[in-house]
Design a protein around this motif. Sequence first.
Motif, PDB file in Angstrom:
ATOM      1  N   ASN A 202       0.785  -1.260   0.183  1.00 46.57           N
ATOM      2  CA  ASN A 202       0.118   0.027   0.015  1.00 46.57           C
ATOM      3  C   ASN A 202       1.002   1.124   0.074  1.00 46.57           C
ATOM      4  O   ASN A 202       0.539   2.236   0.910  1.00 46.57           O
ATOM      5  CB  ASN A 202      -1.058   0.011   1.242  1.00 46.57           C
ATOM      6  CG  ASN A 202      -1.715  -0.974   1.075  1.00 46.57           C
ATOM      7  OD1 ASN A 202      -2.452  -1.333   0.245  1.00 46.57           O
ATOM      8  ND2 ASN A 202      -2.026  -2.001   2.375  1.00 46.57           N
ATOM      9  N   MET A 203       1.769   1.342  -0.693  1.00 50.63           N
ATOM     10  CA  MET A 203       2.808   2.355  -0.772  1.00 50.63           C
ATOM     11  C   MET A 203       2.185   3.829  -1.405  1.00 50.63           C
ATOM     12  O   MET A 203       2.686   4.699  -1.178  1.00 50.63           O
ATOM     13  CB  MET A 203       4.050   1.819  -1.529  1.00 50.63           C
ATOM     14  CG  MET A 203       4.947   1.018  -0.919  1.00 50.63           C
ATOM     15  SD  MET A 203       6.502   0.771  -1.669  1.00 50.63           S
ATOM     16  CE  MET A 203       7.238   2.156  -0.952  1.00 50.63           C
ATOM     17  N   ASP A 204       0.996   3.690  -1.964  1.00 45.18           N
ATOM     18  CA  ASP A 204       0.501   5.017  -2.398  1.00 45.18           C
ATOM     19  C   ASP A 204      -0.035   5.495  -1.081  1.00 45.18           C
ATOM     20  O   ASP A 204      -0.062   6.924  -1.099  1.00 45.18           O
ATOM     21  CB  ASP A 204      -0.899   4.641  -3.098  1.00 45.18           C
ATOM     22  CG  ASP A 204      -2.025   3.596  -2.415  1.00 45.18           C
ATOM     23  OD1 ASP A 204      -1.545   2.652  -1.844  1.00 45.18           O
ATOM     24  OD2 ASP A 204      -3.052   3.959  -2.331  1.00 45.18           O
ATOM     25  N   ARG A 205      -0.037   5.025  -0.024  1.00 51.80           N
ATOM     26  CA  ARG A 205      -0.292   5.624   1.343  1.00 51.80           C
ATOM     27  C   ARG A 205       0.854   5.512   2.112  1.00 51.80           C
ATOM     28  O   ARG A 205       0.941   5.444   3.480  1.00 51.80           O
ATOM     29  CB  ARG A 205      -1.470   5.088   1.856  1.00 51.80           C
ATOM     30  CG  ARG A 205      -2.875   5.277   1.170  1.00 51.80           C
ATOM     31  CD  ARG A 205      -3.893   4.793   1.938  1.00 51.80           C
ATOM     32  NE  ARG A 205      -4.197   3.292   1.696  1.00 51.80           N
ATOM     33  CZ  ARG A 205      -3.866   2.428   2.854  1.00 51.80           C
ATOM     34  NH1 ARG A 205      -3.589   2.727   4.009  1.00 51.80           N
ATOM     35  NH2 ARG A 205      -4.130   0.898   2.428  1.00 51.80           N
ATOM     36  N   GLY A 206       2.049   4.975   1.571  1.00 48.98           N
ATOM     37  CA  GLY A 206       3.421   4.635   2.396  1.00 48.98           C
ATOM     38  C   GLY A 206       3.760   5.625   3.112  1.00 48.98           C
ATOM     39  O   GLY A 206       3.641   7.029   2.954  1.00 48.98           O
ATOM     40  N   LEU A 207       4.188   5.229   4.393  1.00 53.23           N
ATOM     41  CA  LEU A 207       4.897   6.293   5.302  1.00 53.23           C
ATOM     42  C   LEU A 207       6.385   6.768   4.691  1.00 53.23           C
ATOM     43  O   LEU A 207       7.361   5.832   4.466  1.00 53.23           O
ATOM     44  CB  LEU A 207       5.151   5.557   6.630  1.00 53.23           C
ATOM     45  CG  LEU A 207       5.844   6.306   7.691  1.00 53.23           C
ATOM     46  CD1 LEU A 207       5.228   7.599   8.273  1.00 53.23           C
ATOM     47  CD2 LEU A 207       6.225   5.540   9.013  1.00 53.23           C
ATOM     48  N   GLN A 208       6.683   7.809   4.720  1.00 53.58           N
ATOM     49  CA  GLN A 208       7.800   8.486   4.211  1.00 53.58           C
ATOM     50  C   GLN A 208       8.209   9.390   5.245  1.00 53.58           C
ATOM     51  O   GLN A 208       7.223  10.287   5.691  1.00 53.58           O
ATOM     52  CB  GLN A 208       7.880   8.982   2.757  1.00 53.58           C
ATOM     53  CG  GLN A 208       9.181   9.622   2.403  1.00 53.58           C
ATOM     54  CD  GLN A 208       9.152  10.193   0.953  1.00 53.58           C
ATOM     55  OE1 GLN A 208       8.126   9.929   0.252  1.00 53.58           O
ATOM     56  NE2 GLN A 208       9.755  10.954   0.577  1.00 53.58           N
ATOM     57  N   MET A 209       9.512   9.414   5.734  1.00 53.41           N
ATOM     58  CA  MET A 209      10.026  10.589   6.567  1.00 53.41           C
ATOM     59  C   MET A 209      11.302  11.139   6.002  1.00 53.41           C
ATOM     60  O   MET A 209      11.949  10.701   5.090  1.00 53.41           O
ATOM     61  CB  MET A 209      10.515   9.772   7.852  1.00 53.41           C
ATOM     62  CG  MET A 209       9.378   9.078   8.496  1.00 53.41           C
ATOM     63  SD  MET A 209       8.290   9.734   9.533  1.00 53.41           S
ATOM     64  CE  MET A 209       8.957  10.290  10.880  1.00 53.41           C
ATOM     65  N   LEU A 210      11.528  12.524   6.808  1.00 55.13           N
ATOM     66  CA  LEU A 210      12.776  12.920   6.257  1.00 55.13           C
ATOM     67  C   LEU A 210      13.396  13.128   7.592  1.00 55.13           C
ATOM     68  O   LEU A 210      12.888  13.838   8.666  1.00 55.13           O
ATOM     69  CB  LEU A 210      12.341  14.450   5.733  1.00 55.13           C
ATOM     70  CG  LEU A 210      13.483  15.310   5.300  1.00 55.13           C
ATOM     71  CD1 LEU A 210      14.197  14.706   4.198  1.00 55.13           C
ATOM     72  CD2 LEU A 210      13.373  16.584   5.317  1.00 55.13           C
ATOM     73  N   ALA A 211      14.801  12.536   7.685  1.00 53.90           N
ATOM     74  CA  ALA A 211      15.292  12.569   9.308  1.00 53.90           C
ATOM     75  C   ALA A 211      16.708  13.313   8.881  1.00 53.90           C
ATOM     76  O   ALA A 211      17.577  12.842   8.196  1.00 53.90           O
ATOM     77  CB  ALA A 211      15.373  11.127   9.579  1.00 53.90           C
ATOM     78  N   GLY A 212      16.980  14.331   9.440  1.00 58.18           N
ATOM     79  CA  GLY A 212      18.302  15.039   9.616  1.00 58.18           C
ATOM     80  C   GLY A 212      18.935  14.601  10.514  1.00 58.18           C
ATOM     81  O   GLY A 212      18.694  14.712  11.940  1.00 58.18           O
ATOM     82  N   ASN A 213      20.404  14.513  10.506  1.00 57.57           N
ATOM     83  CA  ASN A 213      21.434  14.231  11.848  1.00 57.57           C
ATOM     84  C   ASN A 213      22.326  15.215  11.582  1.00 57.57           C
ATOM     85  O   ASN A 213      22.964  15.423  10.480  1.00 57.57           O
ATOM     86  CB  ASN A 213      21.732  12.787  11.575  1.00 57.57           C
ATOM     87  CG  ASN A 213      20.555  11.731  11.680  1.00 57.57           C
ATOM     88  OD1 ASN A 213      20.162  11.688  12.700  1.00 57.57           O
ATOM     89  ND2 ASN A 213      20.238  11.022  10.587  1.00 57.57           N
TER      90      ASN A 213
END
Length: 355
Positions: A202-213
């Motif tokens: 179900n990647m049309d609703r998939g979780l995506q994050m942006l993580a800065g370190n």
Amino acid sequence: MAAVAQAQETSNVTSIKSLAESPALNSVPSAYAFNINPNDEADPNDPEFAIPIVDMSLLTSGSPDERAKIVGDLVKICEEWGFFIAINHGVPENLMKAMIDACHGFFSLPDEEKREFKSGNDVLEMFKYGTSYNLALDKVLLWRDFFKVRTHPEFYSLYKPASFSEISLEFSKRSREVALEITRAISESLGLGPDYIYNTMNMDRGLQMLAGNYYPPCPQPEHAIGIPHHTDHGLVTLLIQNEMNGLQVEHNGKWLTVNGPKNGFFVNLADQMQILTNGKYKSVMHRATVNNKATRISIAIPHGPSVDTIIAPAPELCEREGQAPKYLAMNYKEYIQLQQSGKNYMKSTFDHIRA
């Protein structure tokens, strides 16, 4: 008493940036003490540790034969490494640099402004900022500050600095295109057809994050850690960095420092990919080391299923390979919460879901 002393020693630390910039700092405080064994590190000149490189242009605009070769190469890469460097991916180098600069701008804000984005320990929050992972659980504090923002299925952004939202929106869209192209090729390499993973997860609703370190210079880099060894909870993670290295991946029992072209994406497979493939493809163990020369900034873009998807080994694969499922089915959100829980501190979440 030691635990109390450690808590007192670190309770006032709001960011590793401010600690690292302290004029009196000449050694690693005991709460951050973490020893790295140099004997565990790989020789980067050994051909055994030559990191695979995938030319994305051959997937997207090559001939059918060129695409088929890359898809075929991915089988061995995903089985043996779970990691590669993607080049010629179509994301402009100036956009990648702008994203790193925007992250640097955020971490350069005064501590009180960054604390506006501080939140609890729920990985699914819109955004969060902090240092270490979870100050209540961590046995060793980490030499890094971080932020995480959820960018899909709904797009959220930090509202400081002013340029961040516009840059992160474009970068998130463009990097998502790369991740989905990689997912299609991996799906094809499994003999499941290019859209199998996208549809099943179900990647049309998939979780995506942006993580800065943010990893500032450390006076004793061999006695501290940016992020300890771990695997990622999603399907595939893309990562970029400034000119400083620090990412290490585990390969054949050794830790290899990743050194790649500055406009490449580091790509690692994550836990749901290992579960879906019934262990055929590996979720790579990796960590972030620190240095005493200059600040390292990295940006990770994890891509996963939708949070309500139940992930289990693909029946088509199990049947074809004549194998029983090695992992129990689990809801993705529950898996994330299990991985983030105290009982899994620096341990494998797979141990809890083996069939």
